[in-house]
Write a protein that holds these residues in place. Structure first.
Motif, PDB file in Angstrom:
ATOM      1  N   ILE A   1       0.870  -1.182   0.000  1.00 33.05           N
ATOM      2  CA  ILE A   1       0.000   0.000   0.000  1.00 33.05           C
ATOM      3  C   ILE A   1       0.905   1.228   0.000  1.00 33.05           C
ATOM      4  N   VAL A   2       0.728   2.069  -1.013  1.00 36.74           N
ATOM      5  CA  VAL A   2       1.528   3.303  -1.080  1.00 36.74           C
ATOM      6  C   VAL A   2       0.582   4.495  -1.124  1.00 36.74           C
ATOM      7  N   GLY A   3       1.147   5.694  -1.013  1.00 36.74           N
ATOM      8  CA  GLY A   3       0.329   6.894  -1.110  1.00 36.74           C
ATOM      9  C   GLY A   3       0.636   7.866   0.011  1.00 36.74           C
ATOM     10  N   PHE A   4      -0.029   9.019  -0.046  1.00 36.65           N
ATOM     11  CA  PHE A   4       0.168  10.041   0.980  1.00 36.65           C
ATOM     12  C   PHE A   4      -0.143   9.483   2.373  1.00 36.65           C
ATOM     13  N   ASP A   5      -1.277   8.806   2.485  1.00 34.31           N
ATOM     14  CA  ASP A   5      -1.644   8.249   3.796  1.00 34.31           C
ATOM     15  C   ASP A   5      -0.615   7.228   4.280  1.00 34.31           C
ATOM     16  N   ALA A   6      -0.146   6.395   3.358  1.00 35.87           N
ATOM     17  CA  ALA A   6       0.826   5.362   3.727  1.00 35.87           C
ATOM     18  C   ALA A   6       2.100   6.005   4.256  1.00 35.87           C
ATOM     19  N   ASP A   7       2.577   7.040   3.550  1.00 37.70           N
ATOM     20  CA  ASP A   7       3.804   7.718   3.988  1.00 37.70           C
ATOM     21  C   ASP A   7       3.594   8.460   5.305  1.00 37.70           C
ATOM     22  N   LEU A   8       2.440   9.130   5.388  1.00 35.94           N
ATOM     23  CA  LEU A   8       2.166   9.894   6.606  1.00 35.94           C
ATOM     24  C   LEU A   8       2.016   8.957   7.804  1.00 35.94           C
ATOM     25  N   LEU A   9       1.292   7.876   7.579  1.00 30.05           N
ATOM     26  CA  LEU A   9       1.100   6.902   8.659  1.00 30.05           C
ATOM     27  C   LEU A   9       2.447   6.382   9.143  1.00 30.05           C
ATOM     28  N   ASP A  10       3.327   6.081   8.203  1.00 33.45           N
ATOM     29  CA  ASP A  10       4.636   5.565   8.574  1.00 33.45           C
ATOM     30  C   ASP A  10       5.397   6.589   9.423  1.00 33.45           C
ATOM     31  N   ALA A  11       5.339   7.847   8.995  1.00 35.62           N
ATOM     32  CA  ALA A  11       6.027   8.898   9.754  1.00 35.62           C
ATOM     33  C   ALA A  11       5.411   9.054  11.145  1.00 35.62           C
ATOM     34  N   ILE A  12       4.087   9.005  11.211  1.00 37.62           N
ATOM     35  CA  ILE A  12       3.396   9.147  12.508  1.00 37.62           C
ATOM     36  C   ILE A  12       3.789   8.010  13.444  1.00 37.62           C
ATOM     37  N   MET A  13       3.727   6.791  12.930  1.00 40.97           N
ATOM     38  CA  MET A  13       3.972   5.628  13.786  1.00 40.97           C
ATOM     39  C   MET A  13       5.432   5.569  14.238  1.00 40.97           C
ATOM     40  N   LYS A  14       6.337   5.968  13.347  1.00 41.42           N
ATOM     41  CA  LYS A  14       7.760   6.013  13.738  1.00 41.42           C
ATOM     42  C   LYS A  14       7.953   7.035  14.846  1.00 41.42           C
ATOM     43  N   GLU A  15       7.360   8.207  14.648  1.00 45.84           N
ATOM     44  CA  GLU A  15       7.483   9.281  15.641  1.00 45.84           C
ATOM     45  C   GLU A  15       6.868   8.851  16.975  1.00 45.84           C
ATOM     46  N   ALA A  16       5.756   8.135  16.885  1.00 53.75           N
ATOM     47  CA  ALA A  16       5.060   7.704  18.104  1.00 53.75           C
ATOM     48  C   ALA A  16       5.707   6.465  18.734  1.00 53.75           C
ATOM     49  N   GLY A  17       6.637   5.855  18.008  1.00 49.63           N
ATOM     50  CA  GLY A  17       7.290   4.644  18.517  1.00 49.63           C
ATOM     51  C   GLY A  17       6.352   3.446  18.549  1.00 49.63           C
ATOM     52  N   LEU A  18       5.433   3.396  17.597  1.00 50.57           N
ATOM     53  CA  LEU A  18       4.476   2.283  17.555  1.00 50.57           C
ATOM     54  C   LEU A  18       4.754   1.395  16.341  1.00 50.57           C
ATOM     55  N   ASP A  19       4.689   0.098  16.571  1.00 49.28           N
ATOM     56  CA  ASP A  19       4.908  -0.875  15.512  1.00 49.28           C
ATOM     57  C   ASP A  19       3.554  -1.180  14.881  1.00 49.28           C
ATOM     58  N   TYR A  20       3.507  -1.299  13.569  1.00 55.47           N
ATOM     59  CA  TYR A  20       2.190  -1.475  12.948  1.00 55.47           C
ATOM     60  C   TYR A  20       2.277  -2.250  11.648  1.00 55.47           C
ATOM     61  N   GLU A  21       1.113  -2.704  11.241  1.00 58.66           N
ATOM     62  CA  GLU A  21       0.974  -3.342   9.942  1.00 58.66           C
ATOM     63  C   GLU A  21      -0.202  -2.660   9.249  1.00 58.66           C
ATOM     64  N   TYR A  22       0.002  -2.243   8.007  1.00 50.82           N
ATOM     65  CA  TYR A  22      -1.037  -1.513   7.261  1.00 50.82           C
ATOM     66  C   TYR A  22      -1.678  -2.503   6.309  1.00 50.82           C
ATOM     67  N   LYS A  23      -2.994  -2.664   6.414  1.00 48.08           N
ATOM     68  CA  LYS A  23      -3.666  -3.755   5.709  1.00 48.08           C
ATOM     69  C   LYS A  23      -4.823  -3.257   4.845  1.00 48.08           C
ATOM     70  N   ASN A  24      -4.899  -3.751   3.629  1.00 47.33           N
ATOM     71  CA  ASN A  24      -5.999  -3.367   2.736  1.00 47.33           C
ATOM     72  C   ASN A  24      -7.226  -4.223   3.035  1.00 47.33           C
ATOM     73  N   THR A  25      -7.961  -3.804   4.038  1.00 39.43           N
ATOM     74  CA  THR A  25      -9.105  -4.592   4.517  1.00 39.43           C
ATOM     75  C   THR A  25     -10.359  -4.374   3.679  1.00 39.43           C
ATOM     76  N   GLY A  26     -10.427  -3.220   2.993  1.00 36.16           N
ATOM     77  CA  GLY A  26     -11.692  -2.776   2.391  1.00 36.16           C
ATOM     78  C   GLY A  26     -12.370  -1.820   3.362  1.00 36.16           C
ATOM     79  N   TRP A  27     -13.286  -1.005   2.840  1.00 34.61           N
ATOM     80  CA  TRP A  27     -13.883   0.090   3.617  1.00 34.61           C
ATOM     81  C   TRP A  27     -14.771  -0.395   4.769  1.00 34.61           C
ATOM     82  N   ASP A  28     -15.796  -1.169   4.432  1.00 36.22           N
ATOM     83  CA  ASP A  28     -16.718  -1.610   5.493  1.00 36.22           C
ATOM     84  C   ASP A  28     -16.016  -2.447   6.560  1.00 36.22           C
TER      85      ASP A  28
END
Ligand code: ARG
Length: 265
Positions: A55-82
């Motif tokens: 998953i790429v894009g503005f949100d993907a990059d921003l999320l990565d920066a946020i989570m790094k800054e917050a010191g949180l480990d995460y996985e970004y998943k294409n679940t679908g909207w609902d």
């Protein structure tokens, strides 16, 4: 004597085993949060789109920066909207990052981070269409992504139960329907529509903006109610906006400079 030694050795072994069991237990619960799973609907370029299986894009990059800054480990998943909305509500997901507009209605069931992007709805139509404003939508076949603010805005204009309103599961499906002529107009988020028009010149689409009918919206990270991560995430967003990281990411995906002050006010 021998058996006492054996007994002591056995006791020693058992305590070592117990101790190591404790330690590993502590590792899995003690690392506290562990990995956060964050859902999205990745057909919403330039915010989130699939590139291969990433998953790429503005949100993907921003999320990565946020989570790094917050010191949180995460996985970004294409679940679908609902499934994302359901998952964050029942906390099988710890967040959603999908160009999600902060609304009062959603705030009843969720928390949101601080706002990170300004948006509004816009109407995408084939070039040459007679539509001038949102009011001209009534009577037309309109496509929206189900359960979005575009869906809500369109309902207000064409009527809630109108058979003229076609709802799709993903953002991409709405644009596809417009291109195929299944619908005559699509109501969607402005930056996504602009990105689509620019990258699909052969689709011959135009955008109709209408400030009187479409309100300003702000995107936030979707969080479960009373999320333990909200504070860290908000602090990280603020830091990133102050230290230039936000602007850097913005300029990778958009033209011009972001109006950070508008987000902070
Ligand atoms: N901003 C709109 C909303 O929150 C649309 C978001 C759609 N996002 C997506 N990834 N498909 O309702």
């Amino acid at each position: 004597m021998k058996s006492v030694k054996k007994l002591m050795a056995a006791a020693g072994l058992i305590s070592i085993l117990l101790l190591s069991a404790c330690i590993s237990n502590e590792e899995s619960s003690g690392s506290g949060e562990g990995k956060l799973t964050i859902g999205t609907e990745a057909t919403f370029a330039p915010f989130e789109l699939m590139e291969g299986d990433k998953i790429v894009g503005f949100d993907a990059d921003l999320l990565d920066a946020i989570m790094k800054e917050a010191g949180l480990d995460y996985e970004y998943k294409n679940t679908g909207w609902d499934p994302m909305l359901v998952g964050v509500e029942d906390e099988t997901l710890q967040a959603g990052m999908a160009g999600i507009t902060i609304t009062d209605e959603r705030k009843e069931s969720y928390d949101f981070s601080a706002p990170y992007f300004e948006a509004t709805q816009v109407i995408a139509v084939p070039e040459g269409s007679d539509i001038q404003s949102a009011e001209d939508l009534s009577g037309l076949k309109v496509g929206v992504q189900n359960g979005t603010t575009g869906d809500e805005a369109a309902q207000k204009l064409v009527g809630k139960n109108s058979s003229d309103l076609s709802k799709y599961d993903s953002s991409a499906a709405t644009m596809m329907a417009l291109q195929n002529g299944d619908v005559e107009a699509v109501v969607t988020d402005i930056a996504v529509a602009q990105h689509y028009v620019k990258n699909n010149p052969d689709a011959n689409l135009t955008l109709i903006e209408d400030e009187d009918n479409f309100e300003k919206e702000y995107y936030g990270v979707l969080l479960p109610k009373d999320s333990e991560h909200k504070e860290k995430i908000d602090e990280a967003i603020q830091t990133i906006m102050e230290n230039g990281t936000y602007e850097e990411i913005y300029q990778e995906w958009f033209e011009g400079t972001p109006d950070i002050e508008a987000l902070e006010s």
